[in-house]
Design an enzyme around this catalytic site. Structure first.
Site, short mmCIF file in Angstrom:
data_model
loop_
_atom_site.label_atom_id
_atom_site.label_comp_id
_atom_site.label_asym_id
_atom_site.label_seq_id
_atom_site.Cartn_x
_atom_site.Cartn_y
_atom_site.Cartn_z
N ARG A 49 2.13 182.42 -62.13
CA ARG A 49 2.43 183.06 -60.84
C ARG A 49 3.80 182.64 -60.31
O ARG A 49 4.55 183.49 -59.82
CB ARG A 49 1.27 182.82 -59.87
N THR A 50 4.15 181.41 -60.45
CA THR A 50 5.48 180.97 -59.99
C THR A 50 6.59 181.60 -60.83
O THR A 50 7.61 182.03 -60.31
CB THR A 50 5.57 179.43 -60.04
N LYS A 78 10.00 170.17 -80.52
CA LYS A 78 10.59 169.50 -81.69
C LYS A 78 11.12 168.13 -81.32
O LYS A 78 11.75 167.46 -82.13
CB LYS A 78 11.75 170.34 -82.24
N ARG A 99 10.42 174.39 -64.28
CA ARG A 99 9.16 173.72 -63.98
C ARG A 99 8.87 172.72 -65.09
O ARG A 99 9.08 173.03 -66.27
CB ARG A 99 8.02 174.71 -63.86
N HIS A 127 7.68 170.87 -54.94
CA HIS A 127 7.63 172.30 -55.28
C HIS A 127 8.21 173.05 -54.08
O HIS A 127 7.49 173.70 -53.34
CB HIS A 127 6.17 172.70 -55.55
#
Lengths: 302, 145
Positions: A49-50, A78, A99, A127
């Protein structure tokens, strides 16, 4: 150009100017002010959603979007360091929305990156775009941010949205009501923060109608399974507060219910049809706020 | 001068780090990177001390530590004293002052902090010197040392 890492870095004037910018984007969301620019969305931790909200914001501004939605598809699987990934992507993009599951990742990225970083959530830490959309939703539904009664319900221990909201509201003389089970009560450091900034609050363990009747904003939160190390504790507290439509009979006319979403069981579905329910519009407001934040970080008129 | 006071040779010029809790002697050697010191270093520990029972002492000839170097000791051994020696005389006594910022000295106790997961130095802001309260620059968690 500058990064956005935490809401605590923003002054009252800055918050208000960003909210005014968001209102202009709500009136006219499709503006090609970022025509020819590239925005990268690096989601080391999935958050659909973000990510969709930020990508829609960039698209509506006319920017192209590159990135990944899961660390498994990026080179960090990796063993590449965050710094190396940021340095590589900054060769391509004008702005990075990031994020990450680790706390402080956005601060660190902002210090090594030559292009602005917008923190779209760093673990349990910050946030800021969520906080901005909460502020925007409060302002839009109440007509002011000043002197409101705000009831915060649910997981006040791990819930970063409520912690950031307290910090952002410090400029506007709120009265907070903290409603949480003892295990998830507001941590002492945030209560100390309230004392230091002259913010009044009351504490409760029960969500009763009387409390709801005296409030302007009812901010519900989900008890997040992923924040618990002890799953027994999670099972014990997950369904402590459930808001039902019949609890909303005597509210103030301006009461609005906010929730950062996703909800699990804490708001019954019969609340969705009540005029006080605002959580879906709240999510939509995130788009306009993110348009404002992207433009601000690139120092483009929004 | 009595014989037992001559167990450790006197310095002509240099620094004597005194009042070190015995168990911290090698930690301080590490913090000041004295393993790689080329000048003569005398290390003593389990020496009798009226103040702290058993103490350690480190003498470094011809070496004078900067304030930055001294501040590295502020978390581990805040109560040590540095005697600056010139021509066999103590010309200055320096105590450890906790700085406003600590870089690469304290490890963040939060396993989910970026500083524990990237090849980078830790970074703390000292928010209360008296209470010895630190705040991680990255994950913003507070720490008492």
């Amino acid at each position: 150009m500058h990064s956005l890492v935490t809401i605590a870095d923003l002054s009252k004037e800055k918050l208000l100017s960003l909210l005014a910018s968001a209102a202009r984007f709500e009136a006219e969301p499709n503006r090609k002010t970022l025509d020819g620019r590239v925005v990268a969305t690096l989601f080391f931790e999935p958050s659909t959603r973000t990510r969709l909200s930020f990508e829609t914001a960039a698209n509506r501004l006319g920017a192209r979007v590159i990135g990944f939605s899961d660390a498994a598809t990026s080179s960090s699987s990796k063993g590449e360091s965050l710094k190396d990934t940021i340095m590589m992507v900054s060769n391509y993009a004008d702005l990075i929305v990031m994020r990450h599951h680790l706390e402080g990742a956005a601060r660190y990225a902002s210090e090594v990156s030559p292009v602005p970083i917008i923190n779209a959530g760093d673990g349990a830490n910050q946030h800021p775009s969520q906080t901005m959309l909460d502020l925007y939703s409060i302002l839009k539904t109440q007509g002011t941010l000043e002197g409101l009664d705000i009831c915060l319900v649910g997981d006040l221990k791990y819930g970063r949205t409520v912690h950031s909201l307290i910090m952002a509201m410090r400029h506007f003389h709120p009265l907070f009501h903290f409603v949480a089970p003892t295990e998830l009560a507001m941590p002492a450091e945030y209560k100390l923060y309230c004392h230091e900034h002259g913010i009044d609050y009351t504490e409760h363990t029960a969500l009763d109608e009387e409390l709801i009747t005296g409030t302007d904003i009812l901010y519900m939160t989900r008890v997040q399974r992923e924040r618990f190390t002890d799953l027994m504790e999670y099972e014990r507290v997950k369904n402590v507060y459930v808001l039902r439509a019949d609890m909303l009979r005597h509210t103030r006319p301006n009461l609005r219910i906010l929730h950062p979403l996703p909800r699990v069981g804490e708001i019954a579905y019969d609340v969705d049809n009540c005029p006080q329910a605002y959580y879906f519009q709240q999510a939509k407001n995130g788009l306009f706020v993110r348009q404002a934040l992207i433009c601000d970080c690139l120092e483009i008129e929004g | 001068m009595k014989k037992e006071e001559l167990l450790v040779a006197a310095l002509e010029n240099g620094t004597v780090i005194d009042h070190i809790p015995s168990e911290l002697v090698f930690k301080i050697v590490d913090l000041l990177d004295l393993q790689h010191e080329k000048r003569s270093v005398t290390i003593g520990y389990n020496l009798e001390s009226e103040k702290i029972g058993r103490k350690g002492i480190i003498k470094v000839a011809d070496r004078f530590f900067s304030d930055e170097e001294i501040s590295r000791l502020s978390v581990t051994a805040p109560n040590v004293v540095l005697n600056i020696i010139r021509n066999y005389e103590v010309v200055e006594k320096k105590t450890v002052v906790i700085p406003d910022e600590l870089h690469g000295i304290v490890r963040c106790p939060n396993p989910k902090c970026i500083s524990n997961n990237e090849p980078m130095a830790s970074f703390f802001h000292v928010i209360d010197k008296g209470e010895r309260l630190l705040k991680c620059h990255y994950c913003e968690k507070e720490l008492n040392v």
